[in-house]
Design an enzyme around this catalytic site. Sequence first.
Site, PDB file in Angstrom:
ATOM      1  N   ARG A 117      29.705  30.714  35.799  1.00 28.73           N
ATOM      2  CA  ARG A 117      29.853  32.324  36.811  1.00 28.73           C
ATOM      3  C   ARG A 117      28.960  32.496  35.737  1.00 28.73           C
ATOM      4  NH1 ARG A 117      31.620  30.097  39.304  1.00 28.73           N
ATOM      5  NH2 ARG A 117      34.128  29.436  40.495  1.00 28.73           N
ATOM      6  N   SER A 165      40.086  35.705  39.841  1.00 24.99           N
ATOM      7  CA  SER A 165      40.388  35.422  38.669  1.00 24.99           C
ATOM      8  C   SER A 165      39.953  35.911  38.010  1.00 24.99           C
ATOM      9  CB  SER A 165      39.329  33.684  38.126  1.00 24.99           C
ATOM     10  OG  SER A 165      39.806  32.727  39.659  1.00 24.99           O
ATOM     11  N   GLU A 187      36.085  36.651  33.440  1.00 23.58           N
ATOM     12  CA  GLU A 187      35.256  36.560  34.108  1.00 23.58           C
ATOM     13  C   GLU A 187      34.669  37.930  34.923  1.00 23.58           C
ATOM     14  OE1 GLU A 187      35.630  33.309  37.069  1.00 23.58           O
ATOM     15  OE2 GLU A 187      35.488  34.980  39.377  1.00 23.58           O
TER      16      GLU A 187
HETATM   17  C1  FAD Z   1      40.483  37.519  45.684  1.00 30.14           C
HETATM   18  C2  FAD Z   1      39.120  37.799  45.138  1.00 30.14           C
HETATM   19  C3  FAD Z   1      39.053  36.073  45.627  1.00 30.14           C
HETATM   20  C4  FAD Z   1      37.368  36.141  44.166  1.00 30.14           C
HETATM   21  N1  FAD Z   1      36.708  34.330  44.159  1.00 30.14           N
HETATM   22  C5  FAD Z   1      35.879  34.226  43.763  1.00 30.14           C
HETATM   23  C6  FAD Z   1      35.152  33.260  44.167  1.00 30.14           C
HETATM   24  O1  FAD Z   1      36.200  32.030  44.092  1.00 30.14           O
HETATM   25  N2  FAD Z   1      34.381  32.537  42.928  1.00 30.14           N
HETATM   26  C7  FAD Z   1      33.884  33.554  42.946  1.00 30.14           C
HETATM   27  O2  FAD Z   1      32.193  33.911  41.724  1.00 30.14           O
HETATM   28  N3  FAD Z   1      33.968  34.672  42.739  1.00 30.14           N
HETATM   29  C8  FAD Z   1      35.306  35.092  43.242  1.00 30.14           C
HETATM   30  N4  FAD Z   1      35.760  36.864  42.819  1.00 30.14           N
HETATM   31  C9  FAD Z   1      34.611  37.610  42.210  1.00 30.14           C
HETATM   32  C10 FAD Z   1      33.957  38.240  43.794  1.00 30.14           C
HETATM   33  O3  FAD Z   1      33.950  38.867  44.742  1.00 30.14           O
HETATM   34  C11 FAD Z   1      32.816  37.842  42.949  1.00 30.14           C
HETATM   35  O4  FAD Z   1      32.214  38.419  41.024  1.00 30.14           O
HETATM   36  C12 FAD Z   1      31.863  38.632  43.221  1.00 30.14           C
HETATM   37  O5  FAD Z   1      29.678  38.106  43.441  1.00 30.14           O
HETATM   38  C13 FAD Z   1      31.657  40.159  43.001  1.00 30.14           C
HETATM   39  O6  FAD Z   1      31.108  41.398  44.394  1.00 30.14           O
HETATM   40  P1  FAD Z   1      30.912  42.147  44.097  1.00 30.14           P
HETATM   41  O7  FAD Z   1      30.039  43.299  45.071  1.00 30.14           O
HETATM   42  O8  FAD Z   1      32.778  43.122  45.145  1.00 30.14           O
HETATM   43  O9  FAD Z   1      30.693  42.975  42.353  1.00 30.14           O
HETATM   44  P2  FAD Z   1      30.668  43.985  41.782  1.00 30.14           P
HETATM   45  O10 FAD Z   1      32.202  43.566  41.586  1.00 30.14           O
HETATM   46  O11 FAD Z   1      30.447  45.374  42.312  1.00 30.14           O
HETATM   47  O12 FAD Z   1      30.122  44.239  40.908  1.00 30.14           O
HETATM   48  C14 FAD Z   1      29.835  42.885  39.235  1.00 30.14           C
HETATM   49  C15 FAD Z   1      29.331  42.835  38.337  1.00 30.14           C
HETATM   50  O13 FAD Z   1      27.714  43.201  39.354  1.00 30.14           O
HETATM   51  C16 FAD Z   1      26.416  44.002  39.204  1.00 30.14           C
HETATM   52  N5  FAD Z   1      26.473  43.776  40.501  1.00 30.14           N
HETATM   53  C17 FAD Z   1      27.010  43.780  42.264  1.00 30.14           C
HETATM   54  N6  FAD Z   1      25.998  43.915  42.276  1.00 30.14           N
HETATM   55  C18 FAD Z   1      24.768  44.076  41.954  1.00 30.14           C
HETATM   56  C19 FAD Z   1      23.473  44.394  42.243  1.00 30.14           C
HETATM   57  N7  FAD Z   1      23.157  45.123  43.717  1.00 30.14           N
HETATM   58  N8  FAD Z   1      22.392  44.511  41.622  1.00 30.14           N
HETATM   59  C20 FAD Z   1      22.648  44.300  39.751  1.00 30.14           C
HETATM   60  N9  FAD Z   1      23.950  43.956  39.872  1.00 30.14           N
HETATM   61  C21 FAD Z   1      24.942  44.164  40.214  1.00 30.14           C
HETATM   62  C22 FAD Z   1      28.365  45.028  39.289  1.00 30.14           C
HETATM   63  O14 FAD Z   1      27.254  45.501  37.999  1.00 30.14           O
HETATM   64  C23 FAD Z   1      28.754  44.112  38.100  1.00 30.14           C
HETATM   65  O15 FAD Z   1      28.460  43.483  36.617  1.00 30.14           O
HETATM   66  C24 FAD Z   1      37.068  36.390  43.896  1.00 30.14           C
HETATM   67  C25 FAD Z   1      37.446  37.992  43.406  1.00 30.14           C
HETATM   68  C26 FAD Z   1      38.738  38.328  44.339  1.00 30.14           C
HETATM   69  C27 FAD Z   1      39.141  39.845  45.208  1.00 30.14           C
END
Ligand code: FAD
Length: 343
Positions: free
Chosen positions: A168, A242, A338
């Site tokens: 992570r 998480s 995380e």
């Molecule tokens: C119900 C649920 C289950 C989940 N299960 C998992 C799992 O099993 N495994 C796991 O690893 N994660 C899990 N996650 C966490 C999440 O889904 C991941 O971390 C996902 O990759 C976040 O994507 P996002 O587009 O929503 O990012 P955001 O929440 O919008 O951003 C997350 C971070 O990434 C940065 N970011 C986003 N997009 C970009 C970009 N294009 N360029 C540069 N930086 C960027 C943001 O600045 C921020 O720091 C879960 C979340 C939820 C709500």
Amino acid sequence: MPDNSFCIREDVNLAPYNTLSVPGKAQKFVAISSQKMIVDVLHMHKNDAPFFVLGGGSNVLFIDDFNGLILHIAIMGKEVVREDANHIWLKVGAGENWHEAVRYCVDRGWGGIENLSLIPGTVGAAPIQNIGAYGVELEEAFELLTAVDLKTGKERVFKKEDCEFAYRDSIFKNELKGTVAVTDVTLKLSKSPEINSSYGAIKQKLKEENISDPTIKDISDIVIAIRNSKLPDPASLANAGSFFKNPIVSDEDFEKLKKDYNSIPGYQVDDHRTKVPAGWLIEQAGWKGKVVGRVGTYRQQALVIVNHGNATGQEILQLSKKIQQSVLQKFNIALVPEVNIVE
Ligand SMILES: Cc1cc2nc3c(=O)[nH]c(=O)nc-3n(C[C@H](O)[C@H](O)[C@H](O)COP(=O)(O)OP(=O)(O)OC[C@H]3O[C@@H](n4cnc5c(N)ncnc54)[C@H](O)[C@@H]3O)c2cc1C
């Protein structure tokens, strides 16, 4: 010709843009649909820094209003950029939905990311924390990414070895935190996929369903079913998955813990370290399913902090701190979030 005109909105409510549904206003907010648009926005709005790059908002906690410019990444597109007898290299726009990209590959028989089905969020965010689930991490199928440097506006390409992927974690959560916007990710997928069913819950489900020779679609469907039964859907109960990482302790410390808590689960990560499920620690500290005002932990999984309705980012942060204190007191383990906390 792509339309590169953009519209900067002011005082934008962030609640619809984060799965914890916390309120807060972005002073400025712009939807980004191309790499060129990022360069133009940076050029014309230098004085609107700080910038924050937002994807699906499923891994962020906004504590307050954001006094700067949010770049909401909506760069779309999928393109096969290379192919040989065994592999496909698929370039995917950073704004594409991660799960839809997984299913796109599964439908075509391209393997490598099926265990990562149903993880919320965008493709561009996937490398930021090297998303992982059910025995697989993104880095295993990652070839490279393209990004724009937010200081210089220049394009940068990061190959796997540049990303410093770990559990992570990546260079984008450390040295390069907040300094780049990912615009596309290239995945290397296998045309004759190796099935990874090492994870206990997958094995169990395969057995129940009498599947002895699973396809990547079987694995994807099973992962979807397991996830739906275990994790709350943010659309009905706001959460960010998480909240903390699973702590990794030395084998020596793990043995000491085992003396006091003989049922403590642990997974060997290398020759001398063990990963302990944070959910178990939080549950043992008495937090599973607890409700504190408008926030709490999920009744089926203590690792997930939930917003029961209209809670602020501050309330969620305070709860997370109380949980950290309890776990530190009881186990002498410091839990690390995380979720990305945006102050
Ligand atoms: C119900 C649920 C289950 C989940 N299960 C998992 C799992 O099993 N495994 C796991 O690893 N994660 C899990 N996650 C966490 C999440 O889904 C991941 O971390 C996902 O990759 C976040 O994507 P996002 O587009 O929503 O990012 P955001 O929440 O919008 O951003 C997350 C971070 O990434 C940065 N970011 C986003 N997009 C970009 C970009 N294009 N360029 C540069 N930086 C960027 C943001 O600045 C921020 O720091 C879960 C979340 C939820 C709500």
